[in-house]
Write an enzyme that holds these catalytic residues in place. Structure first.
Site, mmCIF file in Angstrom:
data_model
loop_
_atom_site.group_PDB
_atom_site.id
_atom_site.type_symbol
_atom_site.label_atom_id
_atom_site.label_comp_id
_atom_site.label_asym_id
_atom_site.label_seq_id
_atom_site.Cartn_x
_atom_site.Cartn_y
_atom_site.Cartn_z
ATOM 1 N N ASP A 87 0.746 -1.059 -0.130
ATOM 2 C CA ASP A 87 -0.010 0.000 -0.129
ATOM 3 C C ASP A 87 0.923 1.237 -0.018
ATOM 4 O O ASP A 87 1.442 1.452 1.103
ATOM 5 C CB ASP A 87 -1.033 -0.057 1.239
ATOM 6 N N TYR B 199 3.820 9.643 -0.251
ATOM 7 C CA TYR B 199 4.991 9.061 0.646
ATOM 8 C C TYR B 199 6.395 9.280 0.201
ATOM 9 O O TYR B 199 7.313 9.003 1.046
ATOM 10 C CB TYR B 199 4.730 7.480 1.087
ATOM 11 N N LYS C 255 -2.077 6.023 -4.393
ATOM 12 C CA LYS C 255 -3.278 7.126 -4.251
ATOM 13 C C LYS C 255 -2.758 8.399 -4.780
ATOM 14 O O LYS C 255 -1.602 8.725 -5.002
ATOM 15 C CB LYS C 255 -3.108 7.257 -2.730
ATOM 16 N N HIS D 48 -6.788 10.029 -2.344
ATOM 17 C CA HIS D 48 -6.164 9.765 -0.948
ATOM 18 C C HIS D 48 -7.134 10.636 0.154
ATOM 19 O O HIS D 48 -7.148 10.032 1.211
ATOM 20 C CB HIS D 48 -4.802 10.401 -1.302
ATOM 21 N N SER E 116 -4.106 0.431 12.199
ATOM 22 C CA SER E 116 -4.551 -0.593 12.982
ATOM 23 C C SER E 116 -4.218 -0.356 14.713
ATOM 24 O O SER E 116 -5.140 -1.151 15.241
ATOM 25 C CB SER E 116 -4.420 -1.944 12.363
ATOM 26 N N PHE E 117 -3.052 -0.103 14.678
ATOM 27 C CA PHE E 117 -2.627 0.112 16.099
ATOM 28 C C PHE E 117 -2.859 1.356 16.906
ATOM 29 O O PHE E 117 -2.315 1.557 18.216
ATOM 30 C CB PHE E 117 -1.203 -0.292 16.082
ATOM 31 N N GLY E 118 -3.719 2.172 16.097
ATOM 32 C CA GLY E 118 -4.179 3.513 16.835
ATOM 33 C C GLY E 118 -3.183 4.454 17.177
ATOM 34 O O GLY E 118 -2.577 4.850 16.094
ATOM 35 N N GLN F 141 -0.120 4.152 17.741
ATOM 36 C CA GLN F 141 1.253 3.806 17.671
ATOM 37 C C GLN F 141 1.810 4.714 16.581
ATOM 38 O O GLN F 141 3.072 5.405 16.660
ATOM 39 C CB GLN F 141 1.304 2.504 17.558
ATOM 40 N N LEU G 224 2.858 8.291 17.241
ATOM 41 C CA LEU G 224 3.778 8.713 18.496
ATOM 42 C C LEU G 224 5.156 8.835 17.782
ATOM 43 O O LEU G 224 5.793 9.960 18.187
ATOM 44 C CB LEU G 224 4.101 7.288 19.111
ATOM 45 N N ASN H 266 2.677 -10.167 11.804
ATOM 46 C CA ASN H 266 1.592 -9.292 11.114
ATOM 47 C C ASN H 266 0.827 -10.137 9.939
ATOM 48 O O ASN H 266 -0.456 -9.936 9.679
ATOM 49 C CB ASN H 266 1.992 -8.043 10.684
HETATM 50 P P1 NAD Z 1 1.475 0.825 11.077
HETATM 51 O O1 NAD Z 1 0.497 -0.134 10.741
HETATM 52 O O2 NAD Z 1 2.682 0.578 10.177
HETATM 53 O O3 NAD Z 1 1.811 0.689 12.544
HETATM 54 C C1 NAD Z 1 2.398 1.835 13.238
HETATM 55 C C2 NAD Z 1 3.730 1.232 14.133
HETATM 56 O O4 NAD Z 1 3.543 0.073 14.550
HETATM 57 C C3 NAD Z 1 4.871 1.259 13.327
HETATM 58 O O5 NAD Z 1 5.830 2.203 14.050
HETATM 59 C C4 NAD Z 1 5.504 -0.087 13.410
HETATM 60 O O6 NAD Z 1 6.815 -0.202 13.693
HETATM 61 C C5 NAD Z 1 4.742 -0.796 14.669
HETATM 62 N N1 NAD Z 1 4.533 -2.010 14.503
HETATM 63 C C6 NAD Z 1 4.215 -2.694 13.322
HETATM 64 N N2 NAD Z 1 4.069 -4.061 13.700
HETATM 65 C C7 NAD Z 1 4.023 -4.314 14.911
HETATM 66 C C8 NAD Z 1 4.094 -5.465 15.888
HETATM 67 N N3 NAD Z 1 3.713 -6.774 15.319
HETATM 68 N N4 NAD Z 1 4.386 -5.229 17.064
HETATM 69 C C9 NAD Z 1 4.711 -4.008 17.619
HETATM 70 N N5 NAD Z 1 4.802 -2.893 16.795
HETATM 71 C C10 NAD Z 1 4.423 -3.016 15.535
HETATM 72 O O7 NAD Z 1 0.695 2.157 10.973
HETATM 73 P P2 NAD Z 1 0.275 3.312 9.918
HETATM 74 O O8 NAD Z 1 1.588 3.623 9.042
HETATM 75 O O9 NAD Z 1 -0.229 4.397 10.482
HETATM 76 O O10 NAD Z 1 -0.672 2.420 8.864
HETATM 77 C C11 NAD Z 1 -0.208 1.509 7.852
HETATM 78 C C12 NAD Z 1 -0.403 1.818 6.598
HETATM 79 O O11 NAD Z 1 -1.816 2.510 6.170
HETATM 80 C C13 NAD Z 1 0.599 3.091 6.257
HETATM 81 O O12 NAD Z 1 1.948 2.463 6.120
HETATM 82 C C14 NAD Z 1 -0.293 3.439 4.727
HETATM 83 O O13 NAD Z 1 0.203 2.676 3.790
HETATM 84 C C15 NAD Z 1 -1.360 3.355 5.427
HETATM 85 N N6 NAD Z 1 -2.083 4.674 5.621
HETATM 86 C C16 NAD Z 1 -2.973 5.327 4.803
HETATM 87 C C17 NAD Z 1 -3.474 6.368 5.165
HETATM 88 C C18 NAD Z 1 -4.406 7.202 4.439
HETATM 89 O O14 NAD Z 1 -4.567 8.340 4.627
HETATM 90 N N7 NAD Z 1 -5.017 6.619 3.502
HETATM 91 C C19 NAD Z 1 -3.086 7.119 6.509
HETATM 92 C C20 NAD Z 1 -1.972 6.609 7.282
HETATM 93 C C21 NAD Z 1 -1.783 5.325 6.853
#
Ligand code: NAD
Length: 318
Positions: free
Chosen positions: A43, A48, A77, A110, A215-217, A219, A222, A280
């Site tokens: 994705d 980016y 996007k 986007h 998905s991790f809110g 996280q 931060l 994951n």
């Molecule tokens: P993410 O899912 O990448 O997670 C955030 C954090 O969690 C990262 O720091 C990662 O290192 C950590 N992490 C990952 N796996 C883990 C695990 N198993 N245990 C502990 N920590 C873990 O969050 P994100 O980047 O906000 O979202 C995922 C993807 O969604 C992005 O890379 C992007 O492709 C997409 N996204 C889209 C939009 C949009 O506007 N459409 C906005 C934000 C993100």
């Protein structure tokens, strides 16, 4: 690999790898290693700023015969500055040339926000730049006009499926009325603190697949030192999530991802760590109970971390 059948007829993997904030210096290796680990959906986005390096990683895997192009599902996007129909193909062509591909599997609008066009040679990707320092400027482009331009690019064979991101129910309702090609996907922020259940219910009923991001809110935010995220307990440490994860012998991350995939919502986490990459991906082969779902649904506080109100008081979620 578990997939969702999109309204376009194409299959989308239920778990993928998100490319936001993947460093340019390591992106090619990360993508290549993720393909090696079994990821097939990537994705990405123009915004980016790493599509060239993502493309390098994909190319290496294709050249080495690790996968065939048709086994990959590549998402990009359309960024906000390119909503005018006359600029949509220009932007897509840049994405395709950066990715070194002749089509993308999914191309999303986007955000439902049209910034003023900025020529690619002036700044790419432009981010929040609208041609005038830090000042925001907008274009009067209705979303349906942008959508019609995307439909033409599907006909031209440059995109397999089209969709939207950060759209609310009303905007999707309207788009469905005017679209010739129905949106295949809605990508939204979705985690236990922001569940958006009515939106999920409505959209899935229309046959539009949902992809959850962040998905991790908190996280992900931060890392950006965002105050809302800094002031919110992490979901990994939340008692409810921890209790379910201990009982099931899964990590909190896996519980959070399974909470989505069990309802046929795709997820796109990323990691640079081989152990986390593997965990994951393994989030479709165990189940949460109804009671677990009920416990997690109590965590909803309608807390959004990614909001264009923070950019320039843009009211898409008010
Ligand atoms: P993410 O899912 O990448 O997670 C955030 C954090 O969690 C990262 O720091 C990662 O290192 C950590 N992490 C990952 N796996 C883990 C695990 N198993 N245990 C502990 N920590 C873990 O969050 P994100 O980047 O906000 O979202 C995922 C993807 O969604 C992005 O890379 C992007 O492709 C997409 N996204 C889209 C939009 C949009 O506007 N459409 C906005 C934000 C993100």
């Amino acid at each position: 690999m578990a997939t969702i059948k999109l309204s376009s007829g194409h299959l989308m993997p239920l778990v993928g790898f998100g490319c936001w904030k993947v460093d340019n210096a390591t992106a090619a290796d990360q993508i290549y290693n993720a393909i090696k680990a079994g990821y097939r959906l990537f994705d990405g986005a123009e915004d980016y700023g790493n599509e060239k390096e993502v493309g390098d990683g994909i190319k290496r895997a294709l050249d080495e015969g690790l996968v065939k192009r048709e086994e990959l599902f590549i998402t990009s996007k359309l960024w906000n500055n390119y909503h005018d129909p006359k600029n949509v193909e220009t932007a897509l062509n840049r994405t395709l040339s950066d990715l070194q591909l002749d089509y993308v599997d999914l191309f999303l609008i986007h955000f439902p926000v049209a910034f003023k066009f900025v020529p690619l040679e002036e700044k790419y990707p432009p981010g929040f730049y609208c041609g005038d320092g830090d000042n925001f400027h907008y274009e009067n482009v209705p979303l349906l006009d942008t959508w019609k331009a995307l439909e033409k690019l599907v006909e031209a064979g440059k995109i397999k499926s089209i969709g939207v991101s950060n759209f609310t129910g009303g905007l999707i309702y309207d788009l469905l009325r005017g679209a010739t090609i129905k949106p295949s996907v809605l990508q939204i922020e979705h985690h236990p603190y922001l569940q958006q259940s009515k939106l999920v219910q409505f959209v899935q009923k229309q046959g539009v697949a949902i992809t959850a991001y962040s998905s991790f809110g908190p996280q992900s935010f931060l890392e950006l030192q965002q105050n809302r995220a800094l002031n919110t307990p992490t979901l990994f440490e939340h008692d409810t999530v921890k209790a379910i994860s201990t009982r099931l012998g899964k990590t909190p991350a896996q519980v959070l991802l399974r909470w989505a995939t069990q309802r046929n919502i795709a997820v796109i986490p990323k990691s640079n760590n081989p152990g986390r990459l593997a965990q994951n991906l393994a989030v479709t082969d165990f189940d949460l109970s109804e009671a677990d779902f009920e416990e997690i649904s109590k965590l909803d506080i309608n807390l959004r971390f990614n909001d264009p109100w923070d950019w320039d008081n843009i009211p898409i979620f008010v």
